[in-house]
Write a protein that holds these residues in place. Structure first.
Motif, PDB file in Angstrom:
ATOM      1  N   ARG A 108       0.801  -1.229   0.000  1.00 54.09           N
ATOM      2  CA  ARG A 108       0.000   0.000   0.000  1.00 54.09           C
ATOM      3  C   ARG A 108       0.832   1.276   0.000  1.00 54.09           C
ATOM      4  NH1 ARG A 108      -4.356  -2.377   4.326  1.00 54.09           N
ATOM      5  NH2 ARG A 108      -5.424  -3.799   2.868  1.00 54.09           N
ATOM      6  N   PRO A 109       1.863   1.393   0.851  1.00 53.69           N
ATOM      7  CA  PRO A 109       2.663   2.636   0.798  1.00 53.69           C
ATOM      8  C   PRO A 109       3.353   2.823  -0.549  1.00 53.69           C
ATOM      9  CG  PRO A 109       3.119   1.394   2.811  1.00 53.69           C
ATOM     10  CD  PRO A 109       2.309   0.505   1.935  1.00 53.69           C
ATOM     11  N   PHE A 110       3.795   1.718  -1.154  1.00 52.06           N
ATOM     12  CA  PHE A 110       4.484   1.798  -2.443  1.00 52.06           C
ATOM     13  C   PHE A 110       3.507   2.170  -3.560  1.00 52.06           C
ATOM     14  CE2 PHE A 110       6.980  -0.946   0.247  1.00 52.06           C
ATOM     15  CZ  PHE A 110       8.278  -0.494   0.032  1.00 52.06           C
ATOM     16  N   VAL A 111       2.258   1.717  -3.430  1.00 46.79           N
ATOM     17  CA  VAL A 111       1.231   2.104  -4.394  1.00 46.79           C
ATOM     18  C   VAL A 111       0.991   3.609  -4.309  1.00 46.79           C
ATOM     19  CG1 VAL A 111      -1.223   1.901  -4.972  1.00 46.79           C
ATOM     20  CG2 VAL A 111       0.110  -0.152  -4.460  1.00 46.79           C
ATOM     21  N   SER A 112       0.917   4.130  -3.099  1.00 52.00           N
ATOM     22  CA  SER A 112       0.700   5.571  -2.923  1.00 52.00           C
ATOM     23  C   SER A 112       1.845   6.381  -3.511  1.00 52.00           C
ATOM     24  CB  SER A 112       0.554   5.894  -1.426  1.00 52.00           C
ATOM     25  OG  SER A 112      -0.572   5.251  -0.883  1.00 52.00           O
ATOM     26  N   VAL A 113       3.085   5.945  -3.251  1.00 49.98           N
ATOM     27  CA  VAL A 113       4.249   6.655  -3.784  1.00 49.98           C
ATOM     28  C   VAL A 113       4.254   6.597  -5.311  1.00 49.98           C
ATOM     29  CG1 VAL A 113       6.763   6.613  -3.940  1.00 49.98           C
ATOM     30  CG2 VAL A 113       5.644   6.339  -1.721  1.00 49.98           C
ATOM     31  N   SER A 114       3.894   5.449  -5.858  1.00 46.36           N
ATOM     32  CA  SER A 114       3.866   5.293  -7.316  1.00 46.36           C
ATOM     33  C   SER A 114       2.834   6.214  -7.947  1.00 46.36           C
ATOM     34  CB  SER A 114       3.571   3.840  -7.688  1.00 46.36           C
ATOM     35  OG  SER A 114       4.560   2.968  -7.185  1.00 46.36           O
ATOM     36  N   LYS A 115       1.684   6.340  -7.286  1.00 46.12           N
ATOM     37  CA  LYS A 115       0.641   7.244  -7.792  1.00 46.12           C
ATOM     38  C   LYS A 115       1.139   8.683  -7.781  1.00 46.12           C
ATOM     39  CE  LYS A 115      -3.520   6.869  -6.214  1.00 46.12           C
ATOM     40  NZ  LYS A 115      -4.637   6.682  -5.250  1.00 46.12           N
ATOM     41  N   GLN A 116       1.756   9.087  -6.684  1.00 43.29           N
ATOM     42  CA  GLN A 116       2.249  10.456  -6.570  1.00 43.29           C
ATOM     43  C   GLN A 116       3.355  10.740  -7.589  1.00 43.29           C
ATOM     44  OE1 GLN A 116       3.411  10.809  -2.485  1.00 43.29           O
ATOM     45  NE2 GLN A 116       1.327  10.641  -1.698  1.00 43.29           N
ATOM     46  N   ASP A 143       6.798  -6.751  -9.725  1.00 42.24           N
ATOM     47  CA  ASP A 143       5.808  -7.598 -10.389  1.00 42.24           C
ATOM     48  C   ASP A 143       4.505  -7.639  -9.584  1.00 42.24           C
ATOM     49  OD1 ASP A 143       5.033  -9.293 -12.535  1.00 42.24           O
ATOM     50  OD2 ASP A 143       5.331 -11.038 -11.261  1.00 42.24           O
ATOM     51  N   LEU A 144       4.618  -7.527  -8.279  1.00 46.03           N
ATOM     52  CA  LEU A 144       3.420  -7.407  -7.440  1.00 46.03           C
ATOM     53  C   LEU A 144       2.853  -5.997  -7.495  1.00 46.03           C
ATOM     54  CD1 LEU A 144       4.624  -9.319  -4.246  1.00 46.03           C
ATOM     55  CD2 LEU A 144       2.906 -10.110  -5.884  1.00 46.03           C
ATOM     56  N   LEU A 145       3.754  -5.020  -7.543  1.00 45.00           N
ATOM     57  CA  LEU A 145       3.329  -3.624  -7.472  1.00 45.00           C
ATOM     58  C   LEU A 145       2.526  -3.202  -8.695  1.00 45.00           C
ATOM     59  CD1 LEU A 145       3.402  -0.882  -6.033  1.00 45.00           C
ATOM     60  CD2 LEU A 145       5.626  -0.454  -7.134  1.00 45.00           C
ATOM     61  N   ASP A 146       2.899  -3.665  -9.891  1.00 45.14           N
ATOM     62  CA  ASP A 146       2.178  -3.204 -11.087  1.00 45.14           C
ATOM     63  C   ASP A 146       0.706  -3.597 -11.041  1.00 45.14           C
ATOM     64  OD1 ASP A 146       2.438  -5.925 -11.651  1.00 45.14           O
ATOM     65  OD2 ASP A 146       3.622  -5.642 -13.465  1.00 45.14           O
ATOM     66  N   LEU A 189      -5.796   2.193  -9.357  1.00 39.87           N
ATOM     67  CA  LEU A 189      -6.161   3.234 -10.324  1.00 39.87           C
ATOM     68  C   LEU A 189      -7.396   2.870 -11.139  1.00 39.87           C
ATOM     69  CD1 LEU A 189      -2.602   4.118 -11.726  1.00 39.87           C
ATOM     70  CD2 LEU A 189      -3.944   5.417 -10.055  1.00 39.87           C
ATOM     71  N   GLY A 190      -7.809   1.616 -11.046  1.00 37.90           N
ATOM     72  CA  GLY A 190      -8.941   1.154 -11.851  1.00 37.90           C
ATOM     73  C   GLY A 190      -8.594   1.045 -13.321  1.00 37.90           C
ATOM     74  N   THR A 191      -7.311   0.824 -13.613  1.00 33.47           N
ATOM     75  CA  THR A 191      -6.863   0.755 -15.010  1.00 33.47           C
ATOM     76  C   THR A 191      -6.464  -0.657 -15.419  1.00 33.47           C
ATOM     77  OG1 THR A 191      -4.594   1.304 -14.360  1.00 33.47           O
ATOM     78  CG2 THR A 191      -6.041   3.138 -14.987  1.00 33.47           C
ATOM     79  N   ASP A 192      -6.767  -1.657 -14.562  1.00 36.38           N
ATOM     80  CA  ASP A 192      -6.426  -3.021 -14.946  1.00 36.38           C
ATOM     81  C   ASP A 192      -7.211  -3.398 -16.201  1.00 36.38           C
ATOM     82  OD1 ASP A 192      -8.467  -2.638 -13.039  1.00 36.38           O
ATOM     83  OD2 ASP A 192      -8.626  -4.790 -12.661  1.00 36.38           O
ATOM     84  N   GLY A 204       3.441   9.528 -10.512  1.00 36.91           N
ATOM     85  CA  GLY A 204       2.881   9.480 -11.853  1.00 36.91           C
ATOM     86  C   GLY A 204       3.234   8.232 -12.632  1.00 36.91           C
ATOM     87  N   LEU A 205       3.676   7.193 -11.937  1.00 37.64           N
ATOM     88  CA  LEU A 205       4.004   5.941 -12.618  1.00 37.64           C
ATOM     89  C   LEU A 205       2.732   5.211 -13.022  1.00 37.64           C
ATOM     90  CD1 LEU A 205       6.887   4.635 -10.325  1.00 37.64           C
ATOM     91  CD2 LEU A 205       7.104   5.593 -12.618  1.00 37.64           C
ATOM     92  N   THR A 206       2.811   4.483 -14.109  1.00 34.61           N
ATOM     93  CA  THR A 206       1.689   3.661 -14.558  1.00 34.61           C
ATOM     94  C   THR A 206       2.038   2.189 -14.339  1.00 34.61           C
ATOM     95  OG1 THR A 206       2.523   3.393 -16.822  1.00 34.61           O
ATOM     96  CG2 THR A 206       1.158   5.357 -16.349  1.00 34.61           C
ATOM     97  N   PRO A 207       1.033   1.324 -14.262  1.00 35.03           N
ATOM     98  CA  PRO A 207       1.333  -0.110 -14.132  1.00 35.03           C
ATOM     99  C   PRO A 207       2.207  -0.631 -15.262  1.00 35.03           C
ATOM    100  CG  PRO A 207      -0.969   0.308 -13.626  1.00 35.03           C
ATOM    101  CD  PRO A 207      -0.415   1.598 -14.154  1.00 35.03           C
ATOM    102  N   ASP A 208       1.968  -0.160 -16.491  1.00 41.21           N
ATOM    103  CA  ASP A 208       2.776  -0.628 -17.621  1.00 41.21           C
ATOM    104  C   ASP A 208       4.234  -0.210 -17.480  1.00 41.21           C
ATOM    105  OD1 ASP A 208       0.515  -1.752 -18.673  1.00 41.21           O
ATOM    106  OD2 ASP A 208       0.242  -0.263 -20.263  1.00 41.21           O
ATOM    107  N   SER A 209       4.460   1.020 -17.011  1.00 45.10           N
ATOM    108  CA  SER A 209       5.849   1.474 -16.846  1.00 45.10           C
ATOM    109  C   SER A 209       6.552   0.656 -15.770  1.00 45.10           C
ATOM    110  CB  SER A 209       5.893   2.965 -16.512  1.00 45.10           C
ATOM    111  OG  SER A 209       5.307   3.237 -15.251  1.00 45.10           O
TER     112      SER A 209
END
Length: 201
Positions: free
Chosen positions: A15-23, A70-73, A80-83, A25-30
């Motif tokens: 969860r903390p890593f998801v929040s940092v990734s969102k802030q 691989d878990l984080l993406d 993000l609701g982009t799966d 601007g990373l995307t799951p594909d990146s």
């Protein structure tokens, strides 16, 4: 498959890593692409490890980072609701190439090409049977003795201790790992085939 059973714990830790990734601007594909690049680096480090054993340790760190991303993406995509099917396809294709470069690096560094071929085909068949079950109308199959999370953990563990441990029974730890992946990979693939065949029959 012991580690896949720990996914709920991993999701909470992410969860903390998801929040940092969102802030950031990373995307799951990146993140999937970065994970693959780390796997490529690990494969190269493993290739160098026979000459300079400490490279195995570098490869181990990169493998664990690959597994974490691989878990984080997936977690980020859900947040993000982009799966999507396109993202799932990209993730699986990059995961398979990551499996190939990791095992190729391990095998080529020791010039164990036949053993490497047996290991990589076992790994690829395991993954193929997992998704082929879904293609014929079943749920995606993650069962069997050793799944991807377990494989990455084993590769990382062996890479981490290989510089400090000599031969075991006359064989290097990396050779033993490749042999294990070859045997257990094909066995796991057959387990998944049997499960899917029974479900369809």
């Amino acid at each position: 498959m012991t580690l896949d059973q720990l996914r709920p714990i991993a999701d909470r830790a992410l969860r903390p890593f998801v929040s940092v990734s969102k802030q950031a601007g990373l995307t799951p594909d990146s993140i999937s692409v970065i994970a693959f690049l780390l796997a490529g680096g690990a494969g190269w480090a493993f290739y160098l490890g026979d000459s300079v054993p400490m490279w195995y340790l570098v490869g181990a760190v990169l493998v664990f980072l690959n597994g974490w991303l691989d878990l984080l993406d997936g977690a980020l995509a859900r947040e993000l609701g982009t799966d999507s099917k396109a993202g799932d396809l990209l993730d699986h294709v990059l995961d398979r190439y990551a499996d190939i470069v990791l095992i190729a690096g391990l095998a080529a560094g020791l010039e164990q090409y036949a053993l490497g071929l047996a290991a990589v085909t076992g790994v690829l068949m395991t993954s193929y049977l997992g998704t082929q079950a879904q293609a014929v109308g079943l749920d995606r199959v993650y069962g069997g003795l050793v799944g991807r999370a377990d494989r990455l953990a084993l590769i990382g563990l062996v890479g981490g201790i290989a510089p400090f441990v000599g031969a075991v029974g006359g064989y290097s730890l990396v050779v033993l790992l490749l042999g294990f992946l070859a045997v257990i990979g094909h066995f796991t693939a057959l387990q998944r085939f049997y499960y899917s065949w029974r479900a369809l029959a």
